[in-house]
Every structure is written in structure tokens, then in C-alpha cells.
Design an enzyme around this catalytic site. Sequence first.
Site, mmCIF file in Angstrom:
data_model
loop_
_atom_site.group_PDB
_atom_site.id
_atom_site.type_symbol
_atom_site.label_atom_id
_atom_site.label_comp_id
_atom_site.label_asym_id
_atom_site.label_seq_id
_atom_site.Cartn_x
_atom_site.Cartn_y
_atom_site.Cartn_z
ATOM 1 C CG ASN A 216 -0.171 -0.120 2.488
ATOM 2 O OD1 ASN A 216 0.525 0.806 2.867
ATOM 3 N ND2 ASN A 216 -0.257 -1.269 3.159
ATOM 4 C CG ASP A 284 -6.868 -5.134 6.257
ATOM 5 O OD1 ASP A 284 -6.297 -5.031 7.356
ATOM 6 O OD2 ASP A 284 -7.502 -4.203 5.729
ATOM 7 C CE LYS A 294 8.221 -12.188 -14.180
ATOM 8 N NZ LYS A 294 9.052 -11.637 -15.233
ATOM 9 N N PRO A 310 -3.418 -11.953 10.545
ATOM 10 C CG PRO A 310 -1.572 -12.575 11.802
ATOM 11 C CD PRO A 310 -2.136 -12.631 10.411
ATOM 12 C CG ASP A 311 -6.273 -6.436 13.956
ATOM 13 O OD1 ASP A 311 -5.467 -5.861 14.717
ATOM 14 O OD2 ASP A 311 -7.144 -5.839 13.304
ATOM 15 C CB ILE A 312 -0.308 -6.878 14.789
ATOM 16 C CG1 ILE A 312 0.122 -7.708 13.577
ATOM 17 C CG2 ILE A 312 0.809 -6.791 15.813
ATOM 18 C CD1 ILE A 312 1.163 -7.035 12.698
ATOM 19 C CG PHE A 328 -2.496 5.728 13.440
ATOM 20 C CD1 PHE A 328 -1.792 5.551 14.621
ATOM 21 C CD2 PHE A 328 -2.405 6.951 12.789
ATOM 22 C CE1 PHE A 328 -1.017 6.573 15.149
ATOM 23 C CE2 PHE A 328 -1.632 7.983 13.301
ATOM 24 C CZ PHE A 328 -0.940 7.795 14.480
ATOM 25 C CE LYS A 342 -10.915 0.444 11.354
ATOM 26 N NZ LYS A 342 -10.205 1.042 10.236
ATOM 27 C CE LYS A 346 -8.594 -3.050 14.256
ATOM 28 N NZ LYS A 346 -7.452 -3.257 13.379
HETATM 29 O O1 C5P Z 1 -8.760 -2.627 10.927
HETATM 30 P P1 C5P Z 1 -7.786 -1.643 10.385
HETATM 31 O O2 C5P Z 1 -6.741 -2.250 9.503
HETATM 32 O O3 C5P Z 1 -8.375 -0.434 9.762
HETATM 33 O O4 C5P Z 1 -7.052 -1.129 11.716
HETATM 34 C C1 C5P Z 1 -6.016 -0.212 11.661
HETATM 35 C C2 C5P Z 1 -5.205 -0.313 12.908
HETATM 36 O O5 C5P Z 1 -4.917 -1.669 13.239
HETATM 37 C C3 C5P Z 1 -3.855 0.340 12.723
HETATM 38 O O6 C5P Z 1 -3.433 0.812 13.972
HETATM 39 C C4 C5P Z 1 -3.007 -0.823 12.242
HETATM 40 O O7 C5P Z 1 -1.608 -0.605 12.492
HETATM 41 C C5 C5P Z 1 -3.548 -1.977 13.040
HETATM 42 N N1 C5P Z 1 -3.501 -3.271 12.355
HETATM 43 C C6 C5P Z 1 -2.731 -4.303 12.836
HETATM 44 N N2 C5P Z 1 -2.720 -5.507 12.219
HETATM 45 C C7 C5P Z 1 -3.476 -5.728 11.113
HETATM 46 C C8 C5P Z 1 -4.280 -4.703 10.613
HETATM 47 C C9 C5P Z 1 -4.268 -3.469 11.251
HETATM 48 O O8 C5P Z 1 -2.027 -4.105 13.822
HETATM 49 N N3 C5P Z 1 -3.451 -6.895 10.533
#
Ligand code: C5P
Length: 404
Positions: A216, A284, A294, A310-312, A328, A342, A346
Site C-alpha cells: 500500500n 489485511d 514467477k 492476523p490483526d496485530i 490508527f 475500531k 479492537k
Molecule cells: O482494521 P484496520 O486495519 O483499519 O485497523 C487499523 C489499525 O490496526 C492500525 O493501527 C493498524 O496498524 C492496526 N492493524 C494491525 N494488524 C493488522 C491490521 C491493522 O495491527 N493486521
Amino acid sequence: MNLQHKNILLGISGGIASYKACELVRRLRDAGAEVRVVMTDNATRFITPLTLQALSGHPVRVSLWDENHEAAMGHIELARWADAILIAPASADVMARLAAGMADDLLTTLCLASEAPMLLAPAMNRIMWAHPATQANAQTLHQRGASILGPAAGSQACGETGEGRMLEAVDLVKQLADVLACRVDKRSASTLHGKRVVITAGATREAIDPVRFISNRSSGRMGYAVAEAARDAGAEVVLISGVTHLPTPPGIRRIDVETALQMRTAVLQAMPCDIFIATAAVADYRPADPATQKIKKHADTLSIELIKNPDILSEVAALERRPFSVGFAAETEHLLEHARDKLQRKNLDLIAANRVGEGLAFDQLDNALSVLWADGQIELAHTDKSTLARQLIQIITERLESHA
Ligand code: C5P
């Protein structure tokens, strides 16, 4: 200009501009500073230690191996004594030695042994100053936190005209006073002393095949600015960085990662901490099964199956010893609603929301933020990212205190 009760170590290196150091000592003392002078061997060929001893009121040091001086105030003691080290003139040679981390004479040894701010007033022939080697050394020293004062342009002792003249004593004293005043401000605002802060920044890259990836537009600038602001507030900072072109800010431990999974591992390894700030634009989704070779363009259409990363941030906020967790939210629409959602989903303590899209936020030097927490909200107006980062760290500190 006030330098009352400030201990200034004045380093003089070899160059014709060293004669200006005499006036500099006078002006430093006029501003209230206590001045001790250290000269390089080469400097003594231009001006005598006796002159500077008379002006500073203290014996001048040149050698590391002077037993009498070492017995009076050893070099480590002198390094600790200094509130600031000003090297004027700073020759190309002394800058090169400092950039290389050398300690081959008293002055460079003192610089390595001191935590005081260092200021350099380069003075040299214009071609020497413009030389890529000198420029690279100045850049290195600047990145490590040294202030490079000048040089000015004008006629030079060598008969040439150009950039390389040492700044005038009055300007050097003013800039030194500014740097010290700024440090005092920072110290009084050092509200994150003893806190460990982990920050993610930049974009992740998710491999499609060995040469292609999904990523991105995040530049990492906001996260790096937040890391610097946390460091300036006195915190120990670990910066877990996706791919960016930004240099590592001095005084910050940086761990480089590429993928979301690597970022997750690095973050979990960096726990526990007091504050976690997730500024990274984490992908995501990632390709479910990256090709090992390739991908060739045989077919007219190509589908890549993506699976969720995974959502860290959620994971950290759910830890048993959870840090104060800050997220953020970058949104193109319904900014505040999405951000508040969020914050809750979260389990965050705070969220900074910014509008993204055409010409906004990503890859820009400026930004604007809405900062939200369970029962409050603050709008931070459009400005440069370092100012925003400092404001954000201030809010985090206040929220942290009201939590405790
Ligand atoms: O759900 P979204 O991606 O919009 O959430 C954004 C926030 O979650 C940011 O703080 C981003 O650094 C964190 N994040 C994360 N791991 C992910 C996706 C987002 O830590 N896989």
C-alpha cells in the site's frame, strides 16, 4: 542570549578560522557560560593554547596523555562536565574522524565519551566542504543528533569565494543557546521517562510470487515521527518497521520486517511494553499460496486467493499484560464512525483517525488527526507530521496518567 551556569566545552580544530575562537570564548563567557577549551594538535599551529587559557580562565587541554591535567580533571570527568560540546572551527578532518567514531586524540575521545549535545561549526575551503566525503560525514553526524551550524558563504582566507566560512561568534553563541533551551524544554516535557514504547510503522509487503507483492501507499513517515516524539519525551523506543526509505532516527532501536506475519512475530517478541502504537499499514490479506516461481502471463485472467492476516493490534490489546494500546484508522469515508467502531472492536485505549485518499495523508509530509478515546475526542489541525506526532504523544501521556 543566556548561557548562565552552562558548562561549554569548546573544541578547536586546525584551520585558519581558529583565530575566531578567541572572540567566541569571550562571547560565551559574556553570555554567562563556563568555558573549557580543548584543542587538536593541528589547532595549536594556528593559535596558542596560552591565548585561550587567558581568555577562558582555565588551562587548555591538547593531549590525552598529559598526566598533570588528567590528575586535575580526567577526560571522562570533562566529558561529563560538559552541558554542550561546541567544535569551532570544525575541520574536514575532525568531522571525518567523528563520523568514523574514532577516538585518536583528546577532542574526539571526549566527543565519544559524552552524552552532551554536540554542535559543529564547519570551516574550510569551499571545495573541501562541497566534497561528497565531507558532505556524507556532515550528514552522518547530523543524523546522529549533532547540530551543524553553517557554514556561511563569502570570501575565504584561501582567496576563494563560496560556502565554507565559519559562522560569526555571535551567531554561534545564539544557536548554542537555542539548542540548549530546546533541550531544557524537552527535559521538562520528559513525561515518558522509564516507559518502553513499541511502535509499528510503514507498509507490509505480501508476496504473490518471488518478484511481486501486494502492498500500500504508506510511507512510514507518521510512525517514524511518532517514534521520534516518544524518544524525545524520554521513552525507550522500539520501532518495528515495514518497508520504507526513511533513515533510522538516532536513539531508536529499529527492527525491519517485510510481511504482516513477520511484523506480528517481532511485535510479540518486543512485549511486554508500556505503550503500543500501531501506525503500520498492515495488509489485511495475503496471498494464500504464494507461487514459488514467477507467474507467467498465459491466461487472460488471473485469480489470487487471499487469506486474512492476523490483526496485530487486536492481539496485543488482548494480551494478559496488555500495554496502553493505540491504533490508527485510515479511512476514505465515515471517518469518525469507523474509528469509534475500531476503538471498541479492537479494545483500544485510543485511536487516531485520518482521512486518506487522493493527495491525503499517505506519502504526504502533512496530515490532520481526530484522536478518540472512550469518553473523549480531540481534533488535531492540519500540520506537519512531527508536530502532530508530538501532540499525539502528549495526549497519550495524559491518557496514560489518567489510567494509572
Ligand atoms: O482494521 P484496520 O486495519 O483499519 O485497523 C487499523 C489499525 O490496526 C492500525 O493501527 C493498524 O496498524 C492496526 N492493524 C494491525 N494488524 C493488522 C491490521 C491493522 O495491527 N493486521
